[in-house]
Write a protein that holds these residues in place. Structure first.
Motif, PDB file in Angstrom:
ATOM      1  N   LYS A 117       0.835  -1.205   0.000  1.00 48.60           N
ATOM      2  CA  LYS A 117       0.000   0.000   0.000  1.00 48.60           C
ATOM      3  C   LYS A 117       0.871   1.258   0.000  1.00 48.60           C
ATOM      4  N   ALA A 118       1.907   1.282   0.816  1.00 48.31           N
ATOM      5  CA  ALA A 118       2.797   2.451   0.873  1.00 48.31           C
ATOM      6  C   ALA A 118       3.599   2.596  -0.414  1.00 48.31           C
ATOM      7  N   LEU A 119       4.131   1.491  -0.914  1.00 49.59           N
ATOM      8  CA  LEU A 119       4.958   1.539  -2.123  1.00 49.59           C
ATOM      9  C   LEU A 119       4.150   1.922  -3.360  1.00 49.59           C
ATOM     10  N   GLN A 120       2.854   1.634  -3.364  1.00 52.43           N
ATOM     11  CA  GLN A 120       1.997   1.959  -4.502  1.00 52.43           C
ATOM     12  C   GLN A 120       1.185   3.245  -4.272  1.00 52.43           C
ATOM     13  N   SER A 121       1.405   3.916  -3.153  1.00 48.15           N
ATOM     14  CA  SER A 121       0.666   5.136  -2.843  1.00 48.15           C
ATOM     15  C   SER A 121       1.160   6.293  -3.716  1.00 48.15           C
ATOM     16  N   LYS A 122       0.549   7.448  -3.544  1.00 45.72           N
ATOM     17  CA  LYS A 122       0.964   8.647  -4.272  1.00 45.72           C
ATOM     18  C   LYS A 122       2.290   9.200  -3.760  1.00 45.72           C
ATOM     19  N   ALA A 123       2.731   8.732  -2.608  1.00 42.83           N
ATOM     20  CA  ALA A 123       3.983   9.223  -2.016  1.00 42.83           C
ATOM     21  C   ALA A 123       5.148   9.020  -2.976  1.00 42.83           C
ATOM     22  N   SER A 124       6.055   9.979  -2.974  1.00 34.92           N
ATOM     23  CA  SER A 124       7.264   9.862  -3.795  1.00 34.92           C
ATOM     24  C   SER A 124       8.393   9.184  -3.040  1.00 34.92           C
ATOM     25  N   VAL A 125       8.322   9.246  -1.701  1.00 36.78           N
ATOM     26  CA  VAL A 125       9.360   8.661  -0.863  1.00 36.78           C
ATOM     27  C   VAL A 125       8.686   7.795   0.196  1.00 36.78           C
ATOM     28  N   VAL A 126       9.223   6.581   0.372  1.00 38.63           N
ATOM     29  CA  VAL A 126       8.687   5.671   1.380  1.00 38.63           C
ATOM     30  C   VAL A 126       9.750   5.467   2.453  1.00 38.63           C
ATOM     31  N   LEU A 127       9.391   5.810   3.680  1.00 36.90           N
ATOM     32  CA  LEU A 127      10.224   5.595   4.869  1.00 36.90           C
ATOM     33  C   LEU A 127       9.847   4.203   5.380  1.00 36.90           C
ATOM     34  N   ILE A 128      10.760   3.241   5.224  1.00 37.54           N
ATOM     35  CA  ILE A 128      10.425   1.824   5.414  1.00 37.54           C
ATOM     36  C   ILE A 128      11.515   1.139   6.221  1.00 37.54           C
ATOM     37  N   ASN A 129      11.157   0.050   6.889  1.00 38.52           N
ATOM     38  CA  ASN A 129      12.104  -0.650   7.761  1.00 38.52           C
ATOM     39  C   ASN A 129      12.724  -1.892   7.112  1.00 38.52           C
ATOM     40  N   LYS A 130      12.639  -1.987   5.794  1.00 41.00           N
ATOM     41  CA  LYS A 130      13.219  -3.128   5.098  1.00 41.00           C
ATOM     42  C   LYS A 130      13.660  -2.670   3.715  1.00 41.00           C
ATOM     43  N   LYS A 131      14.805  -3.137   3.270  1.00 39.07           N
ATOM     44  CA  LYS A 131      15.249  -2.811   1.922  1.00 39.07           C
ATOM     45  C   LYS A 131      14.449  -3.653   0.934  1.00 39.07           C
ATOM     46  N   VAL A 132      13.717  -2.963   0.061  1.00 40.84           N
ATOM     47  CA  VAL A 132      12.871  -3.622  -0.944  1.00 40.84           C
ATOM     48  C   VAL A 132      13.199  -3.022  -2.304  1.00 40.84           C
ATOM     49  N   ASP A 133      12.658  -3.618  -3.359  1.00 33.90           N
ATOM     50  CA  ASP A 133      12.817  -3.029  -4.683  1.00 33.90           C
ATOM     51  C   ASP A 133      12.103  -1.685  -4.701  1.00 33.90           C
ATOM     52  N   CYS A 134      12.798  -0.684  -5.181  1.00 35.84           N
ATOM     53  CA  CYS A 134      12.242   0.665  -5.221  1.00 35.84           C
ATOM     54  C   CYS A 134      11.413   0.842  -6.493  1.00 35.84           C
ATOM     55  N   PRO A 135      10.126   1.178  -6.340  1.00 34.19           N
ATOM     56  CA  PRO A 135       9.298   1.408  -7.523  1.00 34.19           C
ATOM     57  C   PRO A 135       9.844   2.554  -8.378  1.00 34.19           C
ATOM     58  N   LYS A 136       9.653   2.458  -9.673  1.00 32.35           N
ATOM     59  CA  LYS A 136      10.114   3.482 -10.600  1.00 32.35           C
ATOM     60  C   LYS A 136       9.493   4.832 -10.236  1.00 32.35           C
ATOM     61  N   GLY A 137      10.322   5.874 -10.235  1.00 27.42           N
ATOM     62  CA  GLY A 137       9.853   7.224  -9.945  1.00 27.42           C
ATOM     63  C   GLY A 137       9.760   7.546  -8.464  1.00 27.42           C
ATOM     64  N   LYS A 138      10.190   6.610  -7.612  1.00 25.76           N
ATOM     65  CA  LYS A 138      10.134   6.823  -6.169  1.00 25.76           C
ATOM     66  C   LYS A 138      11.526   6.681  -5.567  1.00 25.76           C
ATOM     67  N   ALA A 139      11.613   6.979  -4.280  1.00 26.41           N
ATOM     68  CA  ALA A 139      12.843   6.800  -3.520  1.00 26.41           C
ATOM     69  C   ALA A 139      12.473   6.170  -2.181  1.00 26.41           C
ATOM     70  N   LEU A 140      13.472   5.595  -1.517  1.00 23.67           N
ATOM     71  CA  LEU A 140      13.262   4.960  -0.219  1.00 23.67           C
ATOM     72  C   LEU A 140      14.183   5.561   0.831  1.00 23.67           C
ATOM     73  N   LEU A 141      13.686   5.653   2.038  1.00 22.10           N
ATOM     74  CA  LEU A 141      14.489   5.951   3.217  1.00 22.10           C
ATOM     75  C   LEU A 141      14.429   4.690   4.071  1.00 22.10           C
ATOM     76  N   ILE A 142      15.586   4.062   4.322  1.00 19.10           N
ATOM     77  CA  ILE A 142      15.638   2.795   5.034  1.00 19.10           C
ATOM     78  C   ILE A 142      15.950   3.069   6.508  1.00 19.10           C
ATOM     79  N   SER A 143      15.001   2.708   7.369  1.00 20.08           N
ATOM     80  CA  SER A 143      15.083   3.045   8.786  1.00 20.08           C
ATOM     81  C   SER A 143      14.863   1.815   9.652  1.00 20.08           C
ATOM     82  N   LYS A 144      15.519   1.774  10.794  1.00 22.03           N
ATOM     83  CA  LYS A 144      15.263   0.702  11.757  1.00 22.03           C
ATOM     84  C   LYS A 144      13.907   0.918  12.434  1.00 22.03           C
ATOM     85  N   ASP A 145      13.467   2.169  12.514  1.00 23.58           N
ATOM     86  CA  ASP A 145      12.213   2.493  13.204  1.00 23.58           C
ATOM     87  C   ASP A 145      11.512   3.656  12.491  1.00 23.58           C
TER      88      ASP A 145
END
Length: 180
Positions: free
Chosen positions: A53-81
């Motif tokens: 849901k988060a990775l497919q949302s309108k958000a451009s950046v996902v703050l997430i606690n696991k390294k996953v494949d980054c959807p095209k046109g988005k970025a990830l922030l990898i956090s323990k919490d």
């Protein structure tokens, strides 16, 4: 919440001390909760049930606690919490500001609006024209009220959302950064 200026992914990552996936110059415009997130915003997710849901949302950046494949046109922030790091963003971009009066100096009240006794109006509150705010109403910071509105005694607008994360030693509260 929208930021006062455009930030880069790297600036946000450094601010909350996390790793990122994407261009260091990737533009970040704000942050919000999943149900109201917009393009340019950061959204957080910390449970596998909601990753998609988060990775497919309108958000451009996902703050997430696991390294996953980054959807095209988005970025990830990898956090323990991600929950705590989302709160860090709130504290940084929307710190608590006290006021010394029951009606903050920055509050704006429209023509023909009646404010009854014992009303509290926080910082940057805007109330339109021809409103009636009855006694003992609390309106917290940044709330905007339109024209021809009546708010009855005892109402509270702009209070924190009721969103908690269970921890081994109790509960952490999600800090609110939006407005009404």
């Amino acid at each position: 919440m929208k930021f006062p200026r455009k930030y880069s992914l790297q600036e946000i990552a450094e601010l909350i001390d996390v790793d990122f996936v994407g261009s260091s110059h990737f533009p970040v415009l704000g942050f919000n909760e999943i149900h109201v997130v917009e393009e340019g915003d950061i959204v957080f997710v910390d449970h596998p049930k909601y990753y998609d849901k988060a990775l497919q949302s309108k958000a451009s950046v996902v703050l997430i606690n696991k390294k996953v494949d980054c959807p095209k046109g988005k970025a990830l922030l990898i956090s323990k919490d991600p929950f705590s790091d989302f709160n860090k963003l709130t504290k940084y971009f929307n710190p608590f500001k006290s006021t010394d009066s029951s009606i903050a100096i920055s509050a704006k009240i429209g023509a023909n609006t009646i404010i009854q006794p014992n009303v509290f109006l926080g910082n940057n509150v805007i109330i339109g024209e021809n409103c009636v705010i009855h006694p003992n109403v609390t309106i917290y910071d940044d709330v905007v009220i339109g024209n021809n509105v009546t708010i009855h005694s005892g109402s509270i607008l702009g209070a924190d959302a009721f969103y908690y994360k269970k921890r081994p030693n109790g509960y952490d509260k999600l800090l609110s950064s939006g407005s009404v």
